[in-house]
Motif scaffolding. Structure first.
Motif, PDB file in Angstrom:
ATOM      1  N   ALA A 115     113.020  54.498  -4.142  1.00  0.00           N
ATOM      2  CA  ALA A 115     111.811  53.801  -3.717  1.00  0.00           C
ATOM      3  C   ALA A 115     110.844  53.764  -4.896  1.00  0.00           C
ATOM      4  O   ALA A 115     110.954  54.549  -5.820  1.00  0.00           O
ATOM      5  CB  ALA A 115     111.182  54.548  -2.547  1.00  0.00           C
ATOM      6  N   PRO A 116     109.887  52.842  -4.843  1.00  0.00           N
ATOM      7  CA  PRO A 116     108.844  52.861  -5.860  1.00  0.00           C
ATOM      8  C   PRO A 116     108.173  54.229  -5.863  1.00  0.00           C
ATOM      9  O   PRO A 116     108.173  54.911  -4.836  1.00  0.00           O
ATOM     10  CB  PRO A 116     107.859  51.802  -5.373  1.00  0.00           C
ATOM     11  CG  PRO A 116     108.580  50.989  -4.369  1.00  0.00           C
ATOM     12  CD  PRO A 116     109.663  51.835  -3.809  1.00  0.00           C
ATOM     13  N   PHE A 117     107.619  54.603  -6.977  1.00  0.00           N
ATOM     14  CA  PHE A 117     106.939  55.896  -7.051  1.00  0.00           C
ATOM     15  C   PHE A 117     105.510  55.710  -7.542  1.00  0.00           C
ATOM     16  O   PHE A 117     105.270  55.016  -8.525  1.00  0.00           O
ATOM     17  CB  PHE A 117     107.689  56.843  -7.989  1.00  0.00           C
ATOM     18  CG  PHE A 117     107.097  58.223  -8.019  1.00  0.00           C
ATOM     19  CD1 PHE A 117     107.122  59.020  -6.884  1.00  0.00           C
ATOM     20  CD2 PHE A 117     106.480  58.710  -9.170  1.00  0.00           C
ATOM     21  CE1 PHE A 117     106.552  60.291  -6.888  1.00  0.00           C
ATOM     22  CE2 PHE A 117     105.914  59.985  -9.185  1.00  0.00           C
ATOM     23  CZ  PHE A 117     105.954  60.764  -8.044  1.00  0.00           C
ATOM     24  N   ARG A 118     104.580  56.352  -6.830  1.00  0.00           N
ATOM     25  CA  ARG A 118     103.157  56.243  -7.162  1.00  0.00           C
ATOM     26  C   ARG A 118     102.693  57.529  -7.823  1.00  0.00           C
ATOM     27  O   ARG A 118     102.722  58.596  -7.191  1.00  0.00           O
ATOM     28  CB  ARG A 118     102.333  56.070  -5.886  1.00  0.00           C
ATOM     29  CG  ARG A 118     102.666  54.833  -5.076  1.00  0.00           C
ATOM     30  CD  ARG A 118     101.928  53.638  -5.592  1.00  0.00           C
ATOM     31  NE  ARG A 118     101.751  52.634  -4.553  1.00  0.00           N
ATOM     32  CZ  ARG A 118     101.210  51.442  -4.787  1.00  0.00           C
ATOM     33  NH1 ARG A 118     100.789  51.101  -5.983  1.00  0.00           N
ATOM     34  NH2 ARG A 118     101.090  50.574  -3.804  1.00  0.00           N
ATOM     35  N   LEU A 155     108.208  58.327   4.041  1.00  0.00           N
ATOM     36  CA  LEU A 155     108.319  57.424   2.892  1.00  0.00           C
ATOM     37  C   LEU A 155     107.097  57.590   1.973  1.00  0.00           C
ATOM     38  O   LEU A 155     107.215  57.611   0.747  1.00  0.00           O
ATOM     39  CB  LEU A 155     108.416  55.987   3.398  1.00  0.00           C
ATOM     40  CG  LEU A 155     109.005  54.929   2.462  1.00  0.00           C
ATOM     41  CD1 LEU A 155     110.359  55.357   1.924  1.00  0.00           C
ATOM     42  CD2 LEU A 155     109.129  53.600   3.204  1.00  0.00           C
ATOM     43  N   GLU A 196     107.694  60.605   0.036  1.00  0.00           N
ATOM     44  CA  GLU A 196     108.717  60.358  -0.997  1.00  0.00           C
ATOM     45  C   GLU A 196     108.166  59.629  -2.205  1.00  0.00           C
ATOM     46  O   GLU A 196     108.518  59.936  -3.339  1.00  0.00           O
ATOM     47  CB  GLU A 196     109.840  59.489  -0.406  1.00  0.00           C
ATOM     48  CG  GLU A 196     111.092  60.232  -0.034  1.00  0.00           C
ATOM     49  CD  GLU A 196     112.165  59.261   0.448  1.00  0.00           C
ATOM     50  OE1 GLU A 196     112.464  58.275  -0.253  1.00  0.00           O
ATOM     51  OE2 GLU A 196     112.688  59.491   1.558  1.00  0.00           O
ATOM     52  N   ILE A 197     107.324  58.616  -1.962  1.00  0.00           N
ATOM     53  CA  ILE A 197     106.849  57.803  -3.082  1.00  0.00           C
ATOM     54  C   ILE A 197     105.697  58.452  -3.836  1.00  0.00           C
ATOM     55  O   ILE A 197     105.207  57.885  -4.812  1.00  0.00           O
ATOM     56  CB  ILE A 197     106.421  56.373  -2.651  1.00  0.00           C
ATOM     57  CG1 ILE A 197     105.191  56.415  -1.742  1.00  0.00           C
ATOM     58  CG2 ILE A 197     107.565  55.636  -1.978  1.00  0.00           C
ATOM     59  CD1 ILE A 197     104.590  55.037  -1.489  1.00  0.00           C
ATOM     60  N   ARG A 254     109.912  60.731 -12.189  1.00  0.00           N
ATOM     61  CA  ARG A 254     108.656  60.994 -11.475  1.00  0.00           C
ATOM     62  C   ARG A 254     107.783  61.957 -12.255  1.00  0.00           C
ATOM     63  O   ARG A 254     106.585  61.731 -12.437  1.00  0.00           O
ATOM     64  CB  ARG A 254     108.982  61.587 -10.100  1.00  0.00           C
ATOM     65  CG  ARG A 254     109.622  60.597  -9.168  1.00  0.00           C
ATOM     66  CD  ARG A 254     110.243  61.263  -7.936  1.00  0.00           C
ATOM     67  NE  ARG A 254     110.769  60.221  -7.093  1.00  0.00           N
ATOM     68  CZ  ARG A 254     110.554  60.095  -5.778  1.00  0.00           C
ATOM     69  NH1 ARG A 254     109.877  61.012  -5.135  1.00  0.00           N
ATOM     70  NH2 ARG A 254     111.026  59.086  -5.102  1.00  0.00           N
ATOM     71  N   PHE A 259     105.601  57.854   7.285  1.00  0.00           N
ATOM     72  CA  PHE A 259     104.904  59.009   6.701  1.00  0.00           C
ATOM     73  C   PHE A 259     105.819  59.709   5.696  1.00  0.00           C
ATOM     74  O   PHE A 259     105.399  60.069   4.603  1.00  0.00           O
ATOM     75  CB  PHE A 259     104.484  59.987   7.814  1.00  0.00           C
ATOM     76  CG  PHE A 259     103.746  61.185   7.295  1.00  0.00           C
ATOM     77  CD1 PHE A 259     102.371  61.137   7.102  1.00  0.00           C
ATOM     78  CD2 PHE A 259     104.420  62.364   6.974  1.00  0.00           C
ATOM     79  CE1 PHE A 259     101.684  62.236   6.604  1.00  0.00           C
ATOM     80  CE2 PHE A 259     103.743  63.465   6.479  1.00  0.00           C
ATOM     81  CZ  PHE A 259     102.370  63.395   6.301  1.00  0.00           C
ATOM     82  N   MET A 286     101.391  51.909   0.418  1.00  0.00           N
ATOM     83  CA  MET A 286     102.779  51.447   0.375  1.00  0.00           C
ATOM     84  C   MET A 286     102.870  50.180  -0.463  1.00  0.00           C
ATOM     85  O   MET A 286     102.137  49.242  -0.207  1.00  0.00           O
ATOM     86  CB  MET A 286     103.191  51.132   1.822  1.00  0.00           C
ATOM     87  CG  MET A 286     104.642  50.848   2.019  1.00  0.00           C
ATOM     88  SD  MET A 286     105.587  52.374   1.861  1.00  0.00           S
ATOM     89  CE  MET A 286     107.150  51.681   1.360  1.00  0.00           C
TER      90      MET A 286
END
Lengths: 314, 314
Positions: free
Chosen positions: B228-231, A306, A309-310, B270, A304, A235
């Motif tokens: 949200a930030p994206f990884r 989130l 999502e990321i 993304r 979880f 995160m």
């Protein structure tokens, strides 16, 4: 399913850019137990001194953790002093008072004998091996270690590695243990030392799991294809208050989730890595075990989602 | 849609643990163009010297890249000499012969005037600003920079940042530009300097995208929620032969994919980050531009699926 964990129960005195904390509850077994307790039954083996109060123990028992195996010895509890600066990636150790931990000899209560899963937290590999030997019937053995044991107790550590289903280490430890700077090759070499799977933690960048085709024996008829490495995110936190115990909380979330599943599967391992990251991220939000003490299953589920999502395209 | 890229076309002499290469084709605009050419039309602006042959230019034209804007000047081409060791995370610069690049003054061919997307590769921010000003009608402006410009040409760089839709930088640059060690805070601060979105590259650990709610103006009626930030993951490669140009290839894959889409959307960003990682990973597999020269769309699609596999729960 129940997890038996052996490791340190300790006090930490530490300083981070967010503030100071004096002799607060810590230790690998403590963080692991609290994190895993949200997923499954947990039993702890450790040792504490006379300064460890009923209130300290209640932090674990309130979460349903079985503390029968915490031995109360004459003297003081293991006390670590350290500080973090910069991006909080690494702790600077200022003091290590082993106290009663120096002569720790794990004793397994009779009621723990039927534990299904074993977690060997970061302690002397000689003790890890002893406990592993005393629990021959467990379904899975997962372990942790640190640079100190890798550098100076290599042969003892190698005996433990042979027995592991999953080894959880960080980047630096993987490099040190393998002598490889390339992450993929390092994991390959480490797996040759025994562990069927290796989960390498990258701090703020998440973790990579390497699962060999030996990782899933309980699934009859599973195709022999080795699963590809798996990347789980961390995160992006705007404030890391205290990263102490984040790795142990990762282990607790990871192994706790695995132990809650009826079978081992590649998808189960992936999900377990996400839960590891989830629990690690919560621990960073407050000093010591504070965040884990107030955490709810709903908050875990929301985070979880989130994490999904990321990291997921849609 | 067509992308106009301005940046360096160069020769690289380099050494990695896998071997040596002498005066091979390189440069940010070169890697960017080759990577982006798999997704959309690309037009390059740059300068080369008399040692830049028809064969060198053909590497780009064979991939359909429009090289009308590559100026041939008297003298030698920009020549970088460097080496990598350890985990190849950072290059050690041994020599920078700017040659014809020292007096580079970008000239935009008339045929480039209708370009839809602009990419300002890592060059003097004064030149980046000039090109941006000369292309007022583009749909999107994406840019790159490096520590040298951040440290010593801050004010000029800030004028460019104000004009950017997306800034692509690495961890060290994000910290330097923001004065923040925390990744999330660093990105927040950088976005306050202008860019609607920031993509921070973490080398072997992938990249994190931060997309503000200003990032998606073309979608009428999009809810105001900031994504949200994206990884996005990076590929765990067993051998990194030569990481030179991996960041520029990431940019080419990222921006090339974006430019190929009819609308901007969070999911498009993304996916673009995944394609960035895909193109960067291919570039690392061989010296210089070799891997991009033989690459096929099928191989790109297969690796994209692999990126999905190693990062998605199911």
């Amino acid at each position: 399913m129940s997890i038996l964990v052996v490791g340190s129960v300790a006090f930490d005195t530490l300083e981070t850019p967010s503030g100071k904390a004096e002799k607060i509850l810590g230790g690998a077994a403590t963080y692991f137990s609290l994190a895993a307790s949200f997923f499954t039954d947990v039993r702890v083996i450790g040792v504490v001194g006379e300064d460890f109060t009923v209130e300290h123990e209640a932090v674990m028992t309130k979460r349903g953790v079985d503390t029968t195996g915490i031995e109360h010895a004459p003297g003081l509890t293991f006390h670590w002093t350290g500080s973090y600066s910069g991006n909080l990636a690494e702790a600077k150790t200022l003091g290590t008072d082993l106290n009663v931990f120096a002569t720790f000899s794990p004793k397994i209560p009779a009621a723990y004998a039927d534990s299904d899963y074993l977690f060997l937290a970061n302690i002397d590999p000689v003790l890890q091996a002893e406990v592993r030997k005393a629990m021959p019937g467990v379904k899975m053995v997962c372990g942790d270690t640190m640079n100190y044991w890798i550098a100076d107790h290599t042969e003892n550590l190698k005996l433990v590695l042979k027995e592991l289903d999953v080894l959880l280490i960080n980047d630096g430890e993987a490099r040190m243990l393998s002598g490889e700077t390339n992450g993929f090759k390092a994991a390959e070499k480490v797996m040759k030392l025994g562990p069927k799977s290796v989960v390498v933690k990258h701090g703020e960048y998440g973790a990579t799991g390497y699962f060999s085709d030996r990782a899933f024996p309980p699934i009859a008829g599973t195709p022999g294809k080795t699963p590809a490495p798996f990347r789980a995110p961390a995160m992006p936190l705007a404030e890391v208050v205290d990263p102490t115990g984040a790795g142990d909380s990762f282990a607790g979330g990871f192994y706790g989730y695995l132990a809650s599943q009826p079978v081992f599967s590649p998808e189960g391992f992936r999900t377990a890595m996400f839960y590891g990251g989830v629990m690690g991220s919560f621990t960073c939000e407050q000093f010591g075990t504070k965040r884990l003490e107030t955490l709810t299953k709903e908050e875990i589920d929301a985070r979880f989602e989130l994490f999904r999502e990321i990291s997921h395209l849609s």
